[in-house]
Motif scaffolding. Sequence first.
Motif, mmCIF file in Angstrom:
data_model
loop_
_atom_site.group_PDB
_atom_site.id
_atom_site.type_symbol
_atom_site.label_atom_id
_atom_site.label_comp_id
_atom_site.label_asym_id
_atom_site.label_seq_id
_atom_site.Cartn_x
_atom_site.Cartn_y
_atom_site.Cartn_z
ATOM 1 N N CYS A 118 42.839 40.085 39.018
ATOM 2 C CA CYS A 118 41.989 40.993 38.920
ATOM 3 C C CYS A 118 40.932 41.011 38.128
ATOM 4 C CB CYS A 118 42.814 42.835 38.171
ATOM 5 S SG CYS A 118 43.435 41.444 36.480
ATOM 6 N N SER A 139 39.870 47.850 37.764
ATOM 7 C CA SER A 139 39.393 47.334 36.759
ATOM 8 C C SER A 139 37.611 46.274 37.129
ATOM 9 C CB SER A 139 40.146 46.640 35.267
ATOM 10 O OG SER A 139 40.445 45.842 36.037
ATOM 11 N N GLY A 289 46.572 39.786 28.522
ATOM 12 C CA GLY A 289 46.063 40.208 30.096
ATOM 13 C C GLY A 289 45.688 40.757 31.052
ATOM 14 N N CYS A 290 46.304 42.028 30.373
ATOM 15 C CA CYS A 290 45.762 43.340 31.252
ATOM 16 C C CYS A 290 44.327 43.883 31.582
ATOM 17 C CB CYS A 290 46.877 44.027 31.234
ATOM 18 S SG CYS A 290 46.454 45.569 32.386
ATOM 19 N N PRO A 291 42.774 43.355 31.553
ATOM 20 C CA PRO A 291 42.698 42.667 33.029
ATOM 21 C C PRO A 291 43.298 41.366 32.204
ATOM 22 C CG PRO A 291 40.876 43.761 32.396
ATOM 23 C CD PRO A 291 42.335 43.984 31.719
ATOM 24 N N CYS A 349 50.924 40.894 38.053
ATOM 25 C CA CYS A 349 50.703 41.363 36.190
ATOM 26 C C CYS A 349 52.103 42.017 35.950
ATOM 27 C CB CYS A 349 49.718 41.814 36.594
ATOM 28 S SG CYS A 349 49.266 43.687 36.735
ATOM 29 N N ALA A 351 51.425 44.929 36.329
ATOM 30 C CA ALA A 351 51.693 46.228 37.032
ATOM 31 C C ALA A 351 51.947 46.503 38.220
ATOM 32 C CB ALA A 351 50.171 47.055 36.794
ATOM 33 N N LYS A 368 45.553 50.178 29.712
ATOM 34 C CA LYS A 368 46.107 50.101 31.578
ATOM 35 C C LYS A 368 47.114 49.918 31.060
ATOM 36 C CE LYS A 368 45.004 48.627 35.768
ATOM 37 N NZ LYS A 368 43.714 48.243 37.126
HETATM 38 FE FE1 F3S Z 1 44.782 43.356 36.769
HETATM 39 FE FE2 F3S Z 1 47.194 43.998 36.893
HETATM 40 FE FE3 F3S Z 1 45.502 45.312 34.601
HETATM 41 S S1 F3S Z 1 45.910 44.191 37.921
HETATM 42 S S2 F3S Z 1 43.817 44.781 35.036
HETATM 43 S S3 F3S Z 1 45.909 43.141 34.901
HETATM 44 S S4 F3S Z 1 47.282 46.456 35.756
#
Ligand code: F3S
Length: 399
Positions: A118, A139, A289-291, A349, A351, A368
């Motif tokens: 991402c 994002s 690590g999100c993103p 990730c 999610a 997020k």
């Molecule tokens: Fe990326 Fe997953 Fe977060 S796509 S922005 S790591 S929810």
Amino acid sequence: MQLTEQEQKMLNGKEGYAAKKSMEILVALGEIFGAENLIDVGSVQVAGVSYHNLGDAGLEFLDELAKDGRVKVLTTLNPAGMDLEDWQQLGISPEFAEKQYLVIKAFERMGILVSCTCTPYLIGNLPLFGEHLAWSESSAVTFANSVIGAKTNREGGPSALAAAFVGKTPCYGLHLDENRVADVHVQVNTRLAKLSDWGALGYAIGKKAENKIPYITGIKKADLDELKSFCASIVTYGAKPLFYIKGITPASEQQTQPKETVTIEAADIKNAYDNINDQVTDIELVCVGCPHCSIKEIMEITELIQGKKVAAGTEFWVATSRSVKQLADKRGYTAVIEAAGGKFACDTCMAVAPLKGRFKSLATTSAKGCFYSRQNLMKTKMGSMEECVEAAVTGKWNS
Ligand code: F3S
């Protein structure tokens, strides 16, 4: 919509099945949103990669398109449902892995770069100011529009793929300057002390500037990791995928300060934390690590975890792109994190991996990440990188 001769040919099926289907999708979208024509895009970023979200119907759709569909511009992929190399260590089942590989193979046949991140702007899909794009991940869309000053709507998976096969997208929405005008002034009256404060700020502004384009003042400095976290949060919690920060984002000088003003105070940031955090002490999964982590974040994690051990009963995942992980391998960061019991979750990730029911609680730096992990039935805690590493080592959230 006005189509060129070449576009009309594609629509008539002269360039094959995938181009025809793509033109049908783009023309239908353009007509719904009042576009007059298609415009060239510099690159495409495709979401909808995890087999967990696609299922067999999605896989079939991709296989059909992959028969003769070949991308015309640089096209990169959002995270998949698993680490494409080390999926076993993340507890992914062989059945899921088999299906996920079929999805990836379909994308490969189309000529797409299997980047599975991402943060495409960190690994070679870096647009220019003003460039038109067709990106899907929220994002990344927000980062491209706001931090880079490129122009993209938030595409769905199919419309992004269609844009990749045609090299164009309908010209409406955020491709038009008249739709990129800030419509609410957000005055930030509080100091942001740590990375997760940017996630909290995104929450607070998203709620106050719902479906609006904020023009933000009062922020003196920001680094790339803070901005990428903010991009993920603000769009998750309600604003449009475009903002301006006076003196920081490149197109902010072309904007005038909107009359409608809201303020963000320390109490709004506290309220964001209160809403994002649940009552939980024992942490089963720590995922940062999100993103996706930058190399600088991985360097920071390495320094924090060196010589320590992840607690028994807790997993510590570092989500990043394969390319950034390779850099971490070379610099010796991977060895330190793995020696401490941490795991890399590349290409995926928290999610989009099939995690529902596996962990009861999560600690992360990302607002997020908390939003999506709640949908996976986890209790969530958001805090700084230090607090997350501390939670990984102790198995507890202490603050
Ligand atoms: Fe990326 Fe997953 Fe977060 S796509 S922005 S790591 S929810």
